[in-house]
Design a protein around this motif. Structure first.
Motif, PDB file in Angstrom:
ATOM      1  N   PRO A 234      49.143   6.992  64.845  1.00  0.00           N
ATOM      2  CA  PRO A 234      49.070   6.239  63.660  1.00  0.00           C
ATOM      3  C   PRO A 234      48.103   5.185  63.837  1.00  0.00           C
ATOM      4  O   PRO A 234      47.979   4.443  64.878  1.00  0.00           O
ATOM      5  CB  PRO A 234      50.608   5.595  63.399  1.00  0.00           C
ATOM      6  N   ALA A 235      47.309   4.984  62.964  1.00  0.00           N
ATOM      7  CA  ALA A 235      46.365   3.739  62.788  1.00  0.00           C
ATOM      8  C   ALA A 235      47.062   2.545  62.699  1.00  0.00           C
ATOM      9  O   ALA A 235      48.041   2.242  61.796  1.00  0.00           O
ATOM     10  CB  ALA A 235      45.402   3.781  61.494  1.00  0.00           C
ATOM     11  N   GLY A 236      47.012   1.579  63.713  1.00  0.00           N
ATOM     12  CA  GLY A 236      47.450   0.358  63.775  1.00  0.00           C
ATOM     13  C   GLY A 236      48.523   0.565  64.701  1.00  0.00           C
ATOM     14  O   GLY A 236      49.036  -0.652  65.055  1.00  0.00           O
ATOM     15  N   GLY A 237      48.609   1.644  65.421  1.00  0.00           N
ATOM     16  CA  GLY A 237      49.688   1.887  66.405  1.00  0.00           C
ATOM     17  C   GLY A 237      51.298   2.024  65.915  1.00  0.00           C
ATOM     18  O   GLY A 237      51.426   2.021  64.700  1.00  0.00           O
ATOM     19  N   GLY A 238      51.842   2.427  66.699  1.00  0.00           N
ATOM     20  CA  GLY A 238      53.421   2.674  66.254  1.00  0.00           C
ATOM     21  C   GLY A 238      53.711   3.955  66.969  1.00  0.00           C
ATOM     22  O   GLY A 238      52.957   4.899  67.544  1.00  0.00           O
ATOM     23  N   ALA A 239      54.874   4.167  66.708  1.00  0.00           N
ATOM     24  CA  ALA A 239      55.675   5.379  67.549  1.00  0.00           C
ATOM     25  C   ALA A 239      55.429   6.543  66.571  1.00  0.00           C
ATOM     26  O   ALA A 239      55.032   6.796  65.495  1.00  0.00           O
ATOM     27  CB  ALA A 239      57.124   5.350  67.510  1.00  0.00           C
ATOM     28  N   GLY A 240      55.392   7.914  67.158  1.00  0.00           N
ATOM     29  CA  GLY A 240      55.325   9.055  66.612  1.00  0.00           C
ATOM     30  C   GLY A 240      53.937   9.548  66.210  1.00  0.00           C
ATOM     31  O   GLY A 240      52.793   8.817  66.804  1.00  0.00           O
ATOM     32  N   MET A 241      53.674  10.590  65.582  1.00  0.00           N
ATOM     33  CA  MET A 241      52.414  11.180  65.398  1.00  0.00           C
ATOM     34  C   MET A 241      52.313  11.386  63.431  1.00  0.00           C
ATOM     35  O   MET A 241      53.309  11.598  62.988  1.00  0.00           O
ATOM     36  CB  MET A 241      52.204  12.380  65.774  1.00  0.00           C
ATOM     37  N   VAL A 242      51.174  11.498  63.075  1.00  0.00           N
ATOM     38  CA  VAL A 242      50.745  11.405  61.739  1.00  0.00           C
ATOM     39  C   VAL A 242      49.877  12.822  61.528  1.00  0.00           C
ATOM     40  O   VAL A 242      49.061  12.821  62.125  1.00  0.00           O
ATOM     41  CB  VAL A 242      50.257  10.166  61.056  1.00  0.00           C
ATOM     42  N   LEU A 243      50.495  13.532  60.476  1.00  0.00           N
ATOM     43  CA  LEU A 243      49.449  14.736  60.320  1.00  0.00           C
ATOM     44  C   LEU A 243      48.141  14.197  59.369  1.00  0.00           C
ATOM     45  O   LEU A 243      48.010  13.298  58.566  1.00  0.00           O
ATOM     46  CB  LEU A 243      50.483  15.513  59.078  1.00  0.00           C
ATOM     47  N   ARG A 244      47.118  14.915  59.948  1.00  0.00           N
ATOM     48  CA  ARG A 244      45.782  14.514  59.805  1.00  0.00           C
ATOM     49  C   ARG A 244      45.240  14.658  58.322  1.00  0.00           C
ATOM     50  O   ARG A 244      45.599  15.960  57.841  1.00  0.00           O
ATOM     51  CB  ARG A 244      44.805  15.025  60.625  1.00  0.00           C
ATOM     52  N   ALA A 245      44.533  13.842  57.771  1.00  0.00           N
ATOM     53  CA  ALA A 245      44.046  14.115  56.379  1.00  0.00           C
ATOM     54  C   ALA A 245      43.029  15.265  56.243  1.00  0.00           C
ATOM     55  O   ALA A 245      43.105  16.050  55.418  1.00  0.00           O
ATOM     56  CB  ALA A 245      43.363  12.716  55.931  1.00  0.00           C
ATOM     57  N   ASP A 246      42.084  15.322  57.287  1.00  0.00           N
ATOM     58  CA  ASP A 246      41.213  16.445  57.155  1.00  0.00           C
ATOM     59  C   ASP A 246      41.768  17.808  57.357  1.00  0.00           C
ATOM     60  O   ASP A 246      41.500  18.823  56.711  1.00  0.00           O
ATOM     61  CB  ASP A 246      40.114  16.297  58.115  1.00  0.00           C
ATOM     62  N   VAL A 247      42.619  18.041  58.103  1.00  0.00           N
ATOM     63  CA  VAL A 247      43.557  19.190  58.389  1.00  0.00           C
ATOM     64  C   VAL A 247      44.166  19.503  57.048  1.00  0.00           C
ATOM     65  O   VAL A 247      44.368  20.803  56.473  1.00  0.00           O
ATOM     66  CB  VAL A 247      44.499  19.108  59.499  1.00  0.00           C
TER      67      VAL A 247
END
Length: 265
Positions: free
Chosen positions: A85-98
């Motif tokens: 995640p932008a700005g830090g934090g736990a976990g993962m985020v699905l990418r915008a380009d994908v």
């Protein structure tokens, strides 16, 4: 006289970079209500949708199911679909380009009313009214989230509506997608085959459904209510209506309040 074979619409041919053995077995049919699902787990479909009423309707080409594998659009050697995640934090985020590439592929060729939905625990709750609206559209595309969610820019760019199955969190959107598709498919003309059944069931008229009984007439000392065995159809309808109202008032006061202010026919 020879009956003409039934037509299911014009077959649409689309190009694909996948080997032929990896392509869908059945060609895409135009003019058929279609559920498209963007997911990291395409192998989980049709799942329960391939059984019973929805499965038979799927085999009879009364609706179509298409999946888009998000991993096909992954980045790099390992086909990564997420990042921190932008700005830090736990976990993962699905990418915008994908996500963008997957959505563009899934929405290709859509016409008319075709909702694009992200299955999200922060979305508005799915209900029977939404299922009815989807069943009247040409189709629906469902984006199944994973991890901590998706890049907000994707939701903004495509004006994606967020919808939740309920006030709880699942590990992903696939289970919710199957439940929502089932609710919409059974409302398609010719699928259920009994319009009266749809009108009487829970949530279709702001009331919960009345109790149901069948054989045997006595089970473990419990008898079927005598009114249902009387043959007086008018009295039976009144009993069922009264029971539906009583159950709704007791179990779903929110629905009961809406029912009381609903315009009477």
């Amino acid at each position: 006289m020879v009956d003409k074979p039934r037509s299911h619409g014009r077959k649409a041919i689309t190009t694909s970079l996948k080997p032929r053995e990896l392509m869908t077995e059945n060609p895409r049919l135009s003019g058929i209500w279609t559920a498209r699902v963007i997911t990291l787990f395409p192998q989980s479909f049709p799942g329960i949708l391939g059984e019973s009423l929805t499965g038979k309707a799927l085999r009879d080409e009364k609706w179509q199911l298409e999946t888009t594998d998000l991993r096909d659009f992954g980045v790099g050697k390992h086909r990564n679909v997420d990042d921190t995640p932008a700005g830090g934090g736990a976990g993962m985020v699905l990418r915008a380009d994908v996500l963008g590439q997957a959505i563009d592929k899934s929405m290709r060729g859509t016409r008319g009313t075709w909702p694009l939905i992200y299955l999200s625990p922060r979305g508005r709750r799915f209900d029977q009214k939404t299922a009815q609206a989807w069943s009247k559209a040409e189709g629906v595309t469902l984006l199944c989230g994973r991890f901590e969610g998706v890049d907000q820019r994707v939701l903004d760019h495509y004006s994606i509506e967020e919808i939740s199955l309920g006030d709880f969190v699942l590990t992903g959107g696939e289970i919710a997608a199957q439940a929502m598709i089932d609710a919409a498919v059974r409302l398609l003309p010719s699928v259920l085959g009994n319009a009266k059944s749809i009108e009487d069931e829970s949530h279709s008229n702001w009331l919960l459904e009345h109790p149901q009984y069948t054989r045997p007439s006595v089970w473990h000392g419990h008898k079927i209510p005598s009114i249902l065995m009387s043959g007086h159809h008018g009295e039976i309808e009144r009993w069922r209506r009264n029971m539906a109202e009583a159950l709704t008032e007791e179990r779903r006061p929110d629905m009961w309040e809406r029912f009381k202010v609903k315009p009477k026919k």
